[in-house]
Design a protein around this motif. Structure first.
Motif, PDB file in Angstrom:
ATOM      1  N   TYR A  24      82.740 -12.620  46.491  1.00 21.78           N
ATOM      2  CA  TYR A  24      84.181 -13.649  46.142  1.00 21.78           C
ATOM      3  C   TYR A  24      84.056 -13.846  44.720  1.00 21.78           C
ATOM      4  CZ  TYR A  24      84.394 -13.032  51.269  1.00 21.78           C
ATOM      5  OH  TYR A  24      84.568 -12.511  52.636  1.00 21.78           O
ATOM      6  N   CYS A  26      85.179 -14.172  41.060  1.00 21.21           N
ATOM      7  CA  CYS A  26      86.726 -13.898  40.347  1.00 21.21           C
ATOM      8  C   CYS A  26      86.375 -12.940  39.213  1.00 21.21           C
ATOM      9  CB  CYS A  26      87.728 -15.154  40.109  1.00 21.21           C
ATOM     10  SG  CYS A  26      87.191 -15.992  38.833  1.00 21.21           S
ATOM     11  N   LYS A 104      85.380 -18.957  43.820  1.00 18.28           N
ATOM     12  CA  LYS A 104      85.776 -17.775  44.589  1.00 18.28           C
ATOM     13  C   LYS A 104      87.210 -17.801  44.946  1.00 18.28           C
ATOM     14  CE  LYS A 104      81.385 -18.241  46.246  1.00 18.28           C
ATOM     15  NZ  LYS A 104      80.526 -18.104  47.600  1.00 18.28           N
ATOM     16  N   VAL A 105      87.491 -16.298  44.883  1.00 18.46           N
ATOM     17  CA  VAL A 105      88.645 -15.822  45.471  1.00 18.46           C
ATOM     18  C   VAL A 105      88.706 -14.940  46.498  1.00 18.46           C
ATOM     19  CG1 VAL A 105      89.692 -16.264  43.141  1.00 18.46           C
ATOM     20  CG2 VAL A 105      88.627 -14.031  43.579  1.00 18.46           C
ATOM     21  N   ARG A 106      89.962 -14.637  47.085  1.00 22.23           N
ATOM     22  CA  ARG A 106      89.934 -13.587  48.153  1.00 22.23           C
ATOM     23  C   ARG A 106      89.899 -12.227  47.751  1.00 22.23           C
ATOM     24  NH1 ARG A 106      94.531 -10.661  47.924  1.00 22.23           N
ATOM     25  NH2 ARG A 106      96.341 -11.452  46.716  1.00 22.23           N
ATOM     26  N   THR A 109      92.096  -9.165  44.831  1.00 28.00           N
ATOM     27  CA  THR A 109      92.849  -9.966  43.594  1.00 28.00           C
ATOM     28  C   THR A 109      92.179 -10.060  42.285  1.00 28.00           C
ATOM     29  OG1 THR A 109      94.118 -12.023  43.068  1.00 28.00           O
ATOM     30  CG2 THR A 109      91.941 -12.135  44.300  1.00 28.00           C
ATOM     31  N   CYS A 113      89.626 -17.789  39.712  1.00 25.57           N
ATOM     32  CA  CYS A 113      89.437 -18.929  40.388  1.00 25.57           C
ATOM     33  C   CYS A 113      90.048 -20.076  39.591  1.00 25.57           C
ATOM     34  CB  CYS A 113      88.153 -19.096  41.007  1.00 25.57           C
ATOM     35  SG  CYS A 113      86.891 -19.540  39.329  1.00 25.57           S
ATOM     36  N   ASN A 134      97.046 -21.202  44.940  1.00 23.85           N
ATOM     37  CA  ASN A 134      96.260 -20.840  46.059  1.00 23.85           C
ATOM     38  C   ASN A 134      97.018 -19.915  47.009  1.00 23.85           C
ATOM     39  OD1 ASN A 134      94.034 -22.530  45.279  1.00 23.85           O
ATOM     40  ND2 ASN A 134      94.662 -23.912  46.828  1.00 23.85           N
ATOM     41  N   SER A 136      97.368 -17.523  50.210  1.00 21.83           N
ATOM     42  CA  SER A 136      97.009 -17.593  51.624  1.00 21.83           C
ATOM     43  C   SER A 136      96.515 -16.177  52.321  1.00 21.83           C
ATOM     44  CB  SER A 136      97.788 -18.299  52.650  1.00 21.83           C
ATOM     45  OG  SER A 136      99.404 -17.848  52.339  1.00 21.83           O
TER      46      SER A 136
END
Length: 136
Positions: A24, A26, A104-106, A109, A113, A134, A136
């Motif tokens: 996760y 970035c 952390k990011v999803r 992407t 962060c 952010n 979702s």
């Protein structure tokens, strides 16, 4: 055929693991970390994209338009430290000897962060650095 010792194989695996972005992490944190291994084009950006965000196919087109023709230019022109989240030294300047851990990011992407601001270009909102909303 050459035989490798267990120790040699373990050392090789450590190097490979170090070069892979954690699950996760970035893009900005990864590229910032990898620049200690040198800069040659968009090598670290495209490595991250290929492994963590393969659908971000316009990265090689958009980053140069924002002034990021290589990884170090990406960190200088596309991403910028979010001053509010980095530690300051006694002189009031950002202490870049300590890099905070990635927020952390999803997966999927290339947005940074919260530690970083990402520059918006002509097609991304007029060349302004903005905090990332952010997702979702």
């Amino acid at each position: 055929m050459d035989q490798y010792t267990v120790s040699e194989l373990e050392d090789a695996l450590k190097v490979v693991k170090m070069l892979l972005p954690p699950r996760y992490e970035c893009l900005a944190c990864y590229v910032n970390r990898m620049l200690e291994h040198g800069c040659s084009g968009l090598k670290w950006c495209t490595t991250y994209r290929d492994l963590r965000a393969p659908r971000a196919t316009s990265l090689e087109r958009k980053f140069p338009e924002l002034g990021g023709c290589c990884d170090c230019e990406v960190m200088a022109n596309v991403f910028r430290i979010n001053d509010e989240l980095w530690i300051r030294g006694d002189d009031g300047e950002i202490d870049d000897s300590y890099v905070p851990p990635c927020h952390k990011v999803r997966l999927g992407t290339i947005r940074p962060c919260e530690l970083w601001l990402m520059r918006s270009g002509v097609q991304w909102g007029g060349g302004v650095f903005r905090p990332v909303k952010n997702a979702s």
